[in-house]
Write a protein that holds these residues in place. Structure first.
Motif, PDB file in Angstrom:
ATOM      1  N   ALA A 154       0.757  -1.208  -0.012  1.00  0.00           N
ATOM      2  CA  ALA A 154      -0.089   0.075  -0.086  1.00  0.00           C
ATOM      3  C   ALA A 154       0.702   1.224  -0.075  1.00  0.00           C
ATOM      4  O   ALA A 154       1.694   1.605   1.019  1.00  0.00           O
ATOM      5  CB  ALA A 154      -1.011   0.011   1.435  1.00  0.00           C
ATOM      6  N   ASP A 158      -0.482   4.750  -6.769  1.00  0.00           N
ATOM      7  CA  ASP A 158      -1.455   4.026  -7.174  1.00  0.00           C
ATOM      8  C   ASP A 158      -1.222   2.735  -7.834  1.00  0.00           C
ATOM      9  O   ASP A 158      -1.990   1.907  -8.600  1.00  0.00           O
ATOM     10  CB  ASP A 158      -2.797   4.305  -7.626  1.00  0.00           C
ATOM     11  CG  ASP A 158      -2.606   4.959  -8.985  1.00  0.00           C
ATOM     12  OD1 ASP A 158      -1.338   5.305  -9.427  1.00  0.00           O
ATOM     13  OD2 ASP A 158      -3.660   5.390  -9.584  1.00  0.00           O
ATOM     14  N   PHE A 208      -0.960  -0.956  -4.636  1.00  0.00           N
ATOM     15  CA  PHE A 208      -2.030  -0.128  -4.864  1.00  0.00           C
ATOM     16  C   PHE A 208      -1.715   0.973  -4.080  1.00  0.00           C
ATOM     17  O   PHE A 208      -0.755   1.063  -3.289  1.00  0.00           O
ATOM     18  CB  PHE A 208      -3.251  -0.902  -4.600  1.00  0.00           C
ATOM     19  CG  PHE A 208      -3.372  -1.453  -3.055  1.00  0.00           C
ATOM     20  CD1 PHE A 208      -3.819  -0.541  -2.098  1.00  0.00           C
ATOM     21  CD2 PHE A 208      -2.672  -2.594  -2.715  1.00  0.00           C
ATOM     22  CE1 PHE A 208      -3.667  -1.056  -0.703  1.00  0.00           C
ATOM     23  CE2 PHE A 208      -2.711  -3.213  -1.225  1.00  0.00           C
ATOM     24  CZ  PHE A 208      -3.433  -2.175  -0.655  1.00  0.00           C
ATOM     25  N   GLU A 212      -7.082   5.116  -2.092  1.00  0.00           N
ATOM     26  CA  GLU A 212      -8.209   4.763  -2.602  1.00  0.00           C
ATOM     27  C   GLU A 212      -9.316   4.499  -1.549  1.00  0.00           C
ATOM     28  O   GLU A 212      -8.671   3.688  -0.756  1.00  0.00           O
ATOM     29  CB  GLU A 212      -7.874   4.078  -3.634  1.00  0.00           C
ATOM     30  CG  GLU A 212      -7.213   4.621  -4.780  1.00  0.00           C
ATOM     31  CD  GLU A 212      -6.846   3.656  -6.107  1.00  0.00           C
ATOM     32  OE1 GLU A 212      -7.671   2.632  -5.923  1.00  0.00           O
ATOM     33  OE2 GLU A 212      -5.956   3.838  -6.998  1.00  0.00           O
ATOM     34  N   SER A 215      -9.292   0.559  -0.189  1.00  0.00           N
ATOM     35  CA  SER A 215      -8.409  -0.142  -1.141  1.00  0.00           C
ATOM     36  C   SER A 215      -7.883  -1.444  -0.578  1.00  0.00           C
ATOM     37  O   SER A 215      -7.555  -2.272  -1.257  1.00  0.00           O
ATOM     38  CB  SER A 215      -7.162   0.739  -1.285  1.00  0.00           C
ATOM     39  OG  SER A 215      -6.563   1.132  -0.032  1.00  0.00           O
ATOM     40  N   ASN A 218     -10.662  -3.960  -0.877  1.00  0.00           N
ATOM     41  CA  ASN A 218     -10.808  -4.353  -2.226  1.00  0.00           C
ATOM     42  C   ASN A 218      -9.609  -5.320  -2.893  1.00  0.00           C
ATOM     43  O   ASN A 218      -9.939  -5.966  -3.779  1.00  0.00           O
ATOM     44  CB  ASN A 218     -11.020  -3.133  -3.154  1.00  0.00           C
ATOM     45  CG  ASN A 218     -12.343  -2.314  -2.926  1.00  0.00           C
ATOM     46  OD1 ASN A 218     -13.307  -3.045  -2.547  1.00  0.00           O
ATOM     47  ND2 ASN A 218     -12.348  -0.970  -3.088  1.00  0.00           N
ATOM     48  N   THR A 219      -8.727  -5.017  -2.416  1.00  0.00           N
ATOM     49  CA  THR A 219      -7.425  -5.658  -3.032  1.00  0.00           C
ATOM     50  C   THR A 219      -7.460  -7.217  -2.465  1.00  0.00           C
ATOM     51  O   THR A 219      -7.286  -7.956  -3.285  1.00  0.00           O
ATOM     52  CB  THR A 219      -6.072  -4.992  -2.328  1.00  0.00           C
ATOM     53  OG1 THR A 219      -5.817  -3.700  -2.920  1.00  0.00           O
ATOM     54  CG2 THR A 219      -4.981  -6.049  -2.783  1.00  0.00           C
ATOM     55  N   PHE A 224      -9.344  -4.477  -7.287  1.00  0.00           N
ATOM     56  CA  PHE A 224      -8.547  -3.265  -7.150  1.00  0.00           C
ATOM     57  C   PHE A 224      -7.709  -2.767  -8.529  1.00  0.00           C
ATOM     58  O   PHE A 224      -7.759  -3.495  -9.658  1.00  0.00           O
ATOM     59  CB  PHE A 224      -7.143  -3.755  -6.218  1.00  0.00           C
ATOM     60  CG  PHE A 224      -6.001  -4.427  -6.818  1.00  0.00           C
ATOM     61  CD1 PHE A 224      -4.828  -3.666  -6.564  1.00  0.00           C
ATOM     62  CD2 PHE A 224      -6.179  -5.540  -7.538  1.00  0.00           C
ATOM     63  CE1 PHE A 224      -3.621  -4.291  -7.157  1.00  0.00           C
ATOM     64  CE2 PHE A 224      -5.154  -5.928  -8.237  1.00  0.00           C
ATOM     65  CZ  PHE A 224      -3.766  -5.611  -7.986  1.00  0.00           C
ATOM     66  N   SER A 225      -7.452  -1.543  -8.644  1.00  0.00           N
ATOM     67  CA  SER A 225      -7.041  -0.820  -9.633  1.00  0.00           C
ATOM     68  C   SER A 225      -5.590  -0.812  -9.778  1.00  0.00           C
ATOM     69  O   SER A 225      -4.799   0.139 -10.469  1.00  0.00           O
ATOM     70  CB  SER A 225      -7.674   0.541 -10.042  1.00  0.00           C
ATOM     71  OG  SER A 225      -7.467   1.162  -8.841  1.00  0.00           O
ATOM     72  N   GLY A 226      -4.821  -1.431  -9.005  1.00  0.00           N
ATOM     73  CA  GLY A 226      -3.297  -1.067  -9.041  1.00  0.00           C
ATOM     74  C   GLY A 226      -2.588  -2.197  -9.946  1.00  0.00           C
ATOM     75  O   GLY A 226      -3.016  -2.414 -11.063  1.00  0.00           O
TER      76      GLY A 226
END
Length: 231
Positions: A154, A158, A208, A212, A215, A218-219, A224-226
């Motif tokens: 983390a 991102d 990530f 966010e 985050s 979600n991960t 996740f968007s990482g």
């Protein structure tokens, strides 16, 4: 996943203040950790020290002494975040690779396994206990030692980019990349020593942005968007 090693950026925990702690940010992180632990995940945590110390600022200080100050910064971070985790209802234990009086427990694999068996969130403070090794390297070392399924990285950024997004506005983020490519291209996901160790030990990473919303949860849930770093 049954067990993960969560690496938290000290800078990210500072929130908009950029130094020290942002309590709202840390409480938000602690609540997310509480959720994934309540779902049955075992969580180990390493925290960087960048919200307090960024290493030598001049040639007037020995590298070993600067690194020792950095180790102490990570201990302060772990004591604080551990206590906030307790505030939201978690049980915690802090381990260091050197004696810190009554503040922490001396690291041993057996003691850590006992803490996990008791349902505790385990904090690994003090880095590796040696100069010249970053908290990135400590993260991989502890992840391998505790047989984590993955490292959750983390950061204040991102994901992993082909160049520094703070410097290059046209930097491109990778959705997925192999750890071999990270090493070959010397990408700044982690320092090179840590990346090579991930490569050798086949330790996957999910990188990530901590800022966010939700985050961490979600991960863990695969949303996740990482950047996914494969082995």
């Amino acid at each position: 996943m049954k067990r993960v090693l969560l690496k938290l950026s000290g800078e990210a925990l500072a929130g908009p203040k950029k130094t020290g702690f942002d309590e709202a940010t840390v409480i938000g992180v602690a609540k997310q950790i509480h959720q994934i632990v309540s779902e049955g995940l075992q969580v180990g945590i390493v925290i960087g020290g960048g919200n307090f110390w960024r290493g030598r600022t001049s040639g007037a200080m020995e590298r070993s002494k600067a690194d020792q100050i950095g180790m102490l910064a990570t201990i302060m971070n772990c004591i604080y975040v551990s206590d906030i985790c307790r505030y939201v209802g978690l049980s915690t234990e802090i381990y260091t690779p050197f004696t810190c009086g009554a503040f922490t427990r001396l690291y041993s694999k057996d003691s850590v396994e006992e803490s996990f068996a008791q349902g505790k969130v385990v904090f690994f403070a003090g880095g590796t206990g040696h100069p010249y090794f970053s908290t990135d390297t400590a993260t991989v070392l502890r992840a391998v030692e505790i047989s984590a399924d993955a490292i959750l990285l983390a950061k204040a950024v991102d994901g992993i980019y082909d160049s520094d997004p703070k410097v290059n506005p046209d930097a491109v983020k990778y959705d997925e990349i192999s750890i071999q490519e990270v090493v070959d291209k010397k990408l700044a996901a982690m320092d090179l020593t840590a990346s090579i160790m991930c490569l050798e030990q086949k330790m996957p990473m999910l990188v990530f942005g901590l800022e966010e919303e939700n985050s961490i949860v979600n991960t863990v849930h695969g949303k996740f968007s990482g950047t996914k770093v494969t082995v």
